[in-house]
Design a protein around this motif. Structure first.
Motif, short mmCIF file in Angstrom:
data_model
loop_
_atom_site.label_atom_id
_atom_site.label_comp_id
_atom_site.label_asym_id
_atom_site.label_seq_id
_atom_site.Cartn_x
_atom_site.Cartn_y
_atom_site.Cartn_z
N UNK A 10 10.18 94.20 97.05
CA UNK A 10 9.91 95.60 97.05
C UNK A 10 11.13 96.40 96.47
N UNK A 11 12.14 95.48 96.57
CA UNK A 11 13.45 96.22 96.30
C UNK A 11 13.83 95.91 94.87
N UNK A 12 13.29 95.08 94.15
CA UNK A 12 13.78 94.48 92.76
C UNK A 12 13.56 95.80 91.89
N UNK A 13 14.63 95.77 91.00
CA UNK A 13 14.70 97.07 89.81
C UNK A 13 14.51 96.24 88.54
N UNK A 14 14.17 97.35 87.54
CA UNK A 14 14.08 96.91 86.05
C UNK A 14 15.39 96.32 85.63
N UNK A 15 16.60 96.60 86.13
CA UNK A 15 17.67 96.04 85.61
C UNK A 15 17.85 94.50 86.12
N UNK A 16 17.34 94.40 87.12
CA UNK A 16 17.32 92.99 87.99
C UNK A 16 16.41 92.07 87.36
N UNK A 17 15.29 92.40 86.67
CA UNK A 17 14.27 91.66 85.95
C UNK A 17 14.77 91.37 84.69
N UNK A 18 15.51 92.34 84.15
CA UNK A 18 15.91 91.99 82.59
C UNK A 18 17.19 91.29 82.69
N UNK A 19 18.01 91.19 83.64
CA UNK A 19 19.04 90.25 83.75
C UNK A 19 18.66 88.95 83.86
N UNK A 20 17.57 88.63 84.86
CA UNK A 20 16.90 87.22 84.83
C UNK A 20 16.33 86.76 83.62
N UNK A 21 15.42 87.69 83.15
CA UNK A 21 14.59 87.06 81.85
C UNK A 21 15.34 87.04 80.65
N UNK A 22 16.69 87.66 80.73
CA UNK A 22 17.42 87.87 79.46
C UNK A 22 18.33 86.37 79.27
N UNK A 23 18.22 85.67 80.34
CA UNK A 23 18.61 84.17 80.08
C UNK A 23 17.79 83.42 79.37
#
Length: 101
Positions: A10-23
């Motif tokens: 529940x603490x994840x942010x859009x920036x967190x997901x962007x960083x992971x998926x950008x790989x």
């Protein structure tokens, strides 16, 4: 092209997901739905990738992976179901009626 990510912290942010998926390629858009009443994240999200190959690479790498203390569920997003605007049997109930027996 959209990827569904379930079992998110529940603490994840859009920036967190962007960083992971950008790989795995170009991240076009990230959506983290929130609860209408509380404003709190609902524990799932969507990531739109640049190509189907990038989408599949992310799914293959991240489905079942442990991230932020949770095992992710990652797959192709399905089209949203049409829940209709009915009253009973789904959606919200309309309690503004009276019964007489």
């Amino acid at each position: 092209m959209s990827v569904y990510i379930g079992n998110l912290s529940y603490s994840v942010t859009e920036e967190d997901l962007t960083a992971v998926f950008a790989e795995y390629g170009t991240v076009k858009r990230v959506q983290l739905p929130t609860d209408r009443e509380t404003g709190r994240m609902r524990g799932f999200g969507f990531v739109e990738m640049g190509t189907e190959d990038e989408e599949q690479a992310a799914i293959d790498a991240l489905d079942g992976a442990e991230w932020m203390g949770r095992d992710l569920k990652v797959n192709k997003a399905r089209p949203r179901e049409n829940r209709g605007s009915g009253s009973f049997g789904g959606g919200q109930r309309n309690n503004n009626y009276s019964r007489s027996y």
